[in-house]
Enzyme design. Sequence first.
Site, PDB file in Angstrom:
ATOM      1  N   ARG A  46       0.866  -1.190   0.000  1.00  0.00           N
ATOM      2  CA  ARG A  46       0.000   0.000   0.000  1.00  0.00           C
ATOM      3  C   ARG A  46       0.898   1.235   0.000  1.00  0.00           C
ATOM      4  O   ARG A  46       1.180   1.815   1.033  1.00  0.00           O
ATOM      5  CB  ARG A  46      -0.900  -0.034   1.232  1.00  0.00           C
ATOM      6  CG  ARG A  46      -1.918   1.106   1.306  1.00  0.00           C
ATOM      7  CD  ARG A  46      -2.861   0.864   2.491  1.00  0.00           C
ATOM      8  NE  ARG A  46      -3.860   1.898   2.633  1.00  0.00           N
ATOM      9  CZ  ARG A  46      -3.668   3.046   3.273  1.00  0.00           C
ATOM     10  NH1 ARG A  46      -2.502   3.316   3.820  1.00  0.00           N
ATOM     11  NH2 ARG A  46      -4.644   3.930   3.363  1.00  0.00           N
ATOM     12  N   SER A 117     -13.037  -3.257   0.808  1.00  0.00           N
ATOM     13  CA  SER A 117     -13.360  -2.582   2.073  1.00  0.00           C
ATOM     14  C   SER A 117     -14.838  -2.221   2.090  1.00  0.00           C
ATOM     15  O   SER A 117     -15.329  -1.620   1.127  1.00  0.00           O
ATOM     16  CB  SER A 117     -12.553  -1.288   2.215  1.00  0.00           C
ATOM     17  OG  SER A 117     -11.197  -1.575   2.366  1.00  0.00           O
ATOM     18  N   LYS A 146      -4.455   6.357   8.465  1.00  0.00           N
ATOM     19  CA  LYS A 146      -5.249   6.686   7.270  1.00  0.00           C
ATOM     20  C   LYS A 146      -5.953   8.012   7.525  1.00  0.00           C
ATOM     21  O   LYS A 146      -6.849   8.094   8.368  1.00  0.00           O
ATOM     22  CB  LYS A 146      -6.270   5.570   7.002  1.00  0.00           C
ATOM     23  CG  LYS A 146      -7.099   5.773   5.733  1.00  0.00           C
ATOM     24  CD  LYS A 146      -7.976   4.545   5.486  1.00  0.00           C
ATOM     25  CE  LYS A 146      -9.109   4.795   4.515  1.00  0.00           C
ATOM     26  NZ  LYS A 146      -8.703   4.816   3.114  1.00  0.00           N
TER      27      LYS A 146
HETATM   28  N1  TZP Z   1      -8.233   1.425   6.358  1.00  0.00           N
HETATM   29  C1  TZP Z   1      -9.006   1.650   7.412  1.00  0.00           C
HETATM   30  S1  TZP Z   1      -8.093   2.016   8.786  1.00  0.00           S
HETATM   31  C2  TZP Z   1      -6.630   1.848   7.927  1.00  0.00           C
HETATM   32  C3  TZP Z   1      -6.903   1.516   6.615  1.00  0.00           C
HETATM   33  C4  TZP Z   1      -5.906   1.298   5.567  1.00  0.00           C
HETATM   34  C5  TZP Z   1      -5.292   2.050   8.549  1.00  0.00           C
HETATM   35  C6  TZP Z   1      -4.903   0.969   9.502  1.00  0.00           C
HETATM   36  O1  TZP Z   1      -3.655   1.243  10.075  1.00  0.00           O
HETATM   37  P1  TZP Z   1      -3.323   0.946  11.599  1.00  0.00           P
HETATM   38  O2  TZP Z   1      -1.959   1.572  11.830  1.00  0.00           O
HETATM   39  O3  TZP Z   1      -3.263  -0.547  11.753  1.00  0.00           O
HETATM   40  O4  TZP Z   1      -4.393   1.587  12.433  1.00  0.00           O
END
Ligand code: TZP
Length: 219
Positions: A46, A117, A146
Amino acid sequence: MSRITAKKMRELLPVYFIAGSNNCKENLETVVEQAIQGGITLFQFREKGNDALHGEQRYALAQRVQRICQENGVPFIVNDDIELALSLDADGVHIGQEDEAASLVRERIGNRILGVSVHSVEEAKQAIRDGADYLGIGPIFPTNSKADAKRVQGTVVIEEIRKQHIAIPIVGIGGIHVENANQVIRGGADGISVISAISEAPAVAARVRELRRAVSHAQ
Ligand code: TZP
Ligand code: MG
């Protein structure tokens, strides 16, 4: 190759590591190697957001990380970018609601793994009709990884889906750590997907082992 079965898909979800170069203090390749040593079950490339690589550099990084995954038998999923996934012959893609329609992505990627998602039971049902192999649901907990994350929903959406006897493999995402992973699994998920819990760990392989333990104890 035929479509992955739900059983095999579930086996890939316990600890699903997602990362790009800007999530890591060290280089991404090293972090992925250590995460594999610790026992991640799936990896998603990603490469997006601030300081993300582009063009040739992005492609070359993806290739290097894919090779590490291949050498260790960990399937390699690409976030959002169908062209990149196809040109690398990746194992699958993961898309969100803002990306190309899942039904079209399914046509383009053939039998590769498709993750989508979703944030509601309705989106889940649509993704299943469109040909998703697994669903990513979150953010379960607050996340710093995010910027445009949707509202935190805890495990309610996962629980609603399971109450309707929808059996598709599900992975929770967003703010998941060793201490709260059990809630995600008890809520009905087959695994956890994490960025920072692994990418920012002082000892990556040890952290992955802790996450694996937390998931298997909750199953
Ligand atoms: N989609 C929803 S939350 C997120 C993504 C890509 C980020 C998750 O990252 P982390 O550091 O595990 O909270
Ligand atoms: Mg996306």
